[in-house]
Write an enzyme that holds these catalytic residues in place. Structure first.
Site, PDB file in Angstrom:
ATOM      1  N   ARG A  92       0.619  -1.295   0.037  1.00 36.07           N
ATOM      2  CA  ARG A  92      -0.106  -0.073  -0.011  1.00 36.07           C
ATOM      3  C   ARG A  92       0.800   1.243  -0.207  1.00 36.07           C
ATOM      4  NH1 ARG A  92      -2.577  -3.847   2.684  1.00 36.07           N
ATOM      5  NH2 ARG A  92      -4.885  -4.151   2.271  1.00 36.07           N
ATOM      6  N   ASN A 124      -4.147   5.753   2.282  1.00 36.82           N
ATOM      7  CA  ASN A 124      -3.036   4.729   2.370  1.00 36.82           C
ATOM      8  C   ASN A 124      -1.546   5.146   1.888  1.00 36.82           C
ATOM      9  OD1 ASN A 124      -3.934   2.147   3.216  1.00 36.82           O
ATOM     10  ND2 ASN A 124      -5.017   1.924   1.049  1.00 36.82           N
ATOM     11  N   ARG A 155     -12.269  -8.582   7.609  1.00 39.27           N
ATOM     12  CA  ARG A 155     -12.081  -9.580   6.557  1.00 39.27           C
ATOM     13  C   ARG A 155     -11.634 -11.045   7.115  1.00 39.27           C
ATOM     14  NH1 ARG A 155      -8.512  -5.280   3.127  1.00 39.27           N
ATOM     15  NH2 ARG A 155     -10.125  -4.508   1.844  1.00 39.27           N
ATOM     16  N   HIS A 179      -1.680  -1.797   8.402  1.00 38.62           N
ATOM     17  CA  HIS A 179      -2.457  -2.046   7.574  1.00 38.62           C
ATOM     18  C   HIS A 179      -1.882  -2.339   6.219  1.00 38.62           C
ATOM     19  CE1 HIS A 179      -6.172  -2.171   4.893  1.00 38.62           C
ATOM     20  NE2 HIS A 179      -5.788  -0.862   4.381  1.00 38.62           N
TER      21      HIS A 179
END
EC number: 1.1.1.-
Length: 310
Positions: A92, A124, A155, A179
């Protein structure tokens, strides 16, 4: 007093955030900020056209930084998804240079507006960008929060729920750290049907490694399929915003700067009206604690690199 939320960036994610907030009646007033004047004006009119068919009413103003002075929450969705679409590395950080340059101007405008609420960051790479927003604005760290692994945890809950034929809301536990690629599922925290998942996995045909990989790569499946992600991360931001607006004292896994870490990463915190109200402490395994520190070190390294270029 009227409830007010600002959204900076009305692209795919920002529009999804706006729709979710307005449809649920989370606030009374909304401020849309976007460099594309025609697009943000169109979104304003489009949502106004929806008001007659919604249960809640919302007032919308556009590109008025001063209107953010009394906002309860501002949600930043800055970014350039094209950079991620063209990214061969699968992480990311493709948007880091672009987004970090925007944080300087947006952060300055936000500070000068007199905003003193809670800033929720989606952009991001979210841990580094959240830390950068706090650095640029000088806002108290507890009032600058990133969505972090709240989405990755969702998720994981989906993947575990599918494995056990359960609603994902019946799965508890957390993904921690970045993340991004250094995140991990803290399996010691995950429980299903009243039992630790590690116990059930040992007794049955449950591949925890495959579930963890599904959680880590889930976003790229969505990205490759439709060119961007939106609903999952938007819902994560909305959940944080609602916890702030309601002073819910909700335990959420968000990107926050813990005293013992010194850098933004995802770890459960108590979220309420003033942002992060309290830290939590998980009883992690030695391996999980090592993974958390490795993730912290990676985020710190990338933050230091970008700060040195400003």
């Amino acid at each position: 007093m009227a409830r007010k939320i600002g959204i900076i960036g009305l692209g795919n994610v920002g529009a999804a955030v706006a729709h979710g907030l307005i449809a649920q009646g989370v606030a009374d007033d909304y401020v849309f900020i976007d460099a594309n004047e025609a697009k943000v004006k169109a979104d304003q009119i489009d949502f106004q056209d929806a008001m007659a068919n919604l249960e809640a009413h919302g007032n919308i103003v556009i590109n008025d930084w001063a209107a953010l002075a009394d906002a309860d929450v501002v949600i930043s969705t800055l970014g350039n998804i094209k950079l991620q679409q063209d990214n061969p590395t699968g992480d990311r950080f493709a948007e880091l240079k672009f987004t970090s340059s925007m944080v300087q101007s947006v952060g300055t405008n936000l500070k000068e507006s007199g905003f003193h609420g809670v800033l929720v960051v989606i952009s991001n790479p979210v841990d580094v960008i959240t830390a950068l927003f706090q650095h640029v604005t000088g806002f108290p760290a507890h009032k600058v929060i990133g969505t972090g692994t709240l989405l990755d945890t969702a998720r994981m809950q989906r993947a575990v729920g599918e494995a056990f034929d359960l609603d994902p809301r019946s799965v508890s536990g957390y993904n921690l750290g970045e993340h991004g690629n250094s995140q991990f599922v803290a399996w010691s925290t995950v429980r299903v049907m009243g039992q630790p998942i590690v116990t059930l996995a040992d007794a049955g045909d449950i591949d925890l490694a495959a579930i963890e990989e599904e959680a880590r790569k889930g976003g790229f499946t969505v990205l490759n399929g439709k060119g961007y992600t939106s609903y999952g991360v938007a819902t994560s931001a909305i959940r944080i915003a609602k916890a702030v607006m309601a002073d819910a004292h909700a335990e959420l896994v968000v990107s926050n700067r813990r005293d013992d870490m010194g850098m933004y990463l995802s770890y459960p915190a108590i979220i309420g009206r003033d942002g992060v109200l309290a830290e939590t402490t998980l009883d992690l395994t030695t391996d999980e604690q090592e993974k958390l520190l490795q993730s912290r070190d990676y985020i710190q390294q990338r933050f230091d690199e970008i700060v040195d270029t400003l």
